[in-house]
Design an enzyme around this catalytic site. Sequence first.
Site, PDB file in Angstrom:
ATOM      1  N   ASP A  30       0.820  -1.206   0.000  1.00  0.00           N
ATOM      2  CA  ASP A  30       0.000   0.000   0.000  1.00  0.00           C
ATOM      3  C   ASP A  30       0.857   1.262   0.000  1.00  0.00           C
ATOM      4  OD1 ASP A  30      -2.293  -1.471  -0.019  1.00  0.00           O
ATOM      5  OD2 ASP A  30      -2.846  -1.106   2.070  1.00  0.00           O
ATOM      6  N   GLY A  31       2.060   1.156   0.559  1.00  0.00           N
ATOM      7  CA  GLY A  31       2.943   2.314   0.609  1.00  0.00           C
ATOM      8  C   GLY A  31       3.319   2.836  -0.770  1.00  0.00           C
TER       9      GLY A  31
ATOM     10  N   ASP B 256      -3.143  13.478  22.456  1.00  0.00           N
ATOM     11  CA  ASP B 256      -1.869  13.279  21.760  1.00  0.00           C
ATOM     12  C   ASP B 256      -1.917  13.905  20.383  1.00  0.00           C
ATOM     13  OD1 ASP B 256      -0.767  11.946  23.873  1.00  0.00           O
ATOM     14  OD2 ASP B 256      -0.587  10.007  22.866  1.00  0.00           O
TER      15      ASP B 256
ATOM     16  N   THR C 178      -9.028   2.828   7.269  1.00  0.00           N
ATOM     17  CA  THR C 178      -8.416   1.570   7.695  1.00  0.00           C
ATOM     18  C   THR C 178      -6.925   1.730   7.979  1.00  0.00           C
ATOM     19  OG1 THR C 178      -8.224   0.976   5.341  1.00  0.00           O
ATOM     20  CG2 THR C 178     -10.096   0.069   6.563  1.00  0.00           C
TER      21      THR C 178
ATOM     22  N   TYR D 202      -4.307   4.936   9.965  1.00  0.00           N
ATOM     23  CA  TYR D 202      -4.058   5.512  11.291  1.00  0.00           C
ATOM     24  C   TYR D 202      -5.367   5.729  12.048  1.00  0.00           C
ATOM     25  CZ  TYR D 202      -1.422   8.415  14.661  1.00  0.00           C
ATOM     26  OH  TYR D 202      -0.823   8.919  15.782  1.00  0.00           O
TER      27      TYR D 202
END
Length: 380
Positions: A135-136, A251, A262, A264
């Site tokens: 996916d990257g 945070d 789907t 982070y």
Amino acid sequence: MFRQSRRTIHVLRDQPTPSLERLSKRARLLPSSPIELETSSSSRILSFPPSHALSSWSAPPRTLLLVQKPDDSRVRSTMESVLSHLTTRYPHLRLIVEPHTARDHPEFHDLTVVEKEDRALLGLHTELILTLGGDGTVLHVSNLFGQGECPPVLCFSMGSLGFLLPFHIDSLAEALHTTLTGPVPVLNRMRLACTPVSASGEVLDRCSDMIVGDAGWQVMNEVTLHRGGQRPLVVVDAYFDGQHLTEAVADGLLLSTPTGSTAYSLAAGGPISHPETDAFLLTPIAPRSLSFRTVILPGRGVVKLQVSDRSRAPAELLVDGREICMLHSGESVIIAKSPFPIPCIERSEGGNSWVRDINSLLQFNVGFRNKSLAPGGSGD
């Protein structure tokens, strides 16, 4: 910088810039015309195709950008087979590659290399993209075309998990032939257009890496403000269409696309969204509140995430996981739906790939089974 060897290597910046006339006639995948249906009452209605309906080429593609995962021996070996197939079966295609691909495959001639400083030229020269990796690699494509329109993307996996990889490399020959001749189903995956601005509303020069064109930077998964490192919690004010929505003490806070639901966002506790949903997902990251859950906003609006004056620390701005710059008190990032989605070519058989993926990759709603109750179990 890629250095030319004895073989014929072309650098993209040295190629003639296509004329406006040629650009107007470039190959594009255009959705099929509305289908005219006849009902039992003999009245005619128009059924408009969904975003993944069949699309046909306006002209035969002439240029193909190959994007491979770097520093992976399996991908490198497979790309050799891909290049061999392309140069043998489709010698008319001009192949554009990144420097690491050209270095990995010195036996192939007449490649056009795009160096990092020339990526802005890709939109003028590319008509189709083929990715090989995970996916990257698709996120990398979004980054390569972060200034505007992205050509259709044909994504291949090598057996690895991935939500954005509808084709296995074993189907290369058939999938490539079908794609080049058409028609093919296309899923337009929403992107976000984001621009960081100062307290007075001016574009932040120190974040210039992400500012390309009037539409801002194009983001496929999510835009994130995060405290990063060992800093205290950040305080971020979220606005929707100019109205204050909420203050987040956390945070961080992220705004994702349905495709990014789907990624982070899911890890931060957000919901799963179908990629065709026209919506933003505003998800807190470890909030100092038990009642702060993901807010789903319509994609027609504009979201502003602003570092509050009450924040004791700056917030780190990230797009698709890439660190861009630090935003200080009063500074913000403006986010809207991009006019330039990522057109992903889908498989024509086997049903909706998203339904298949959430079941096979996420094991969606798969319960725990007592082995003792299964056939052959001891029952003890």
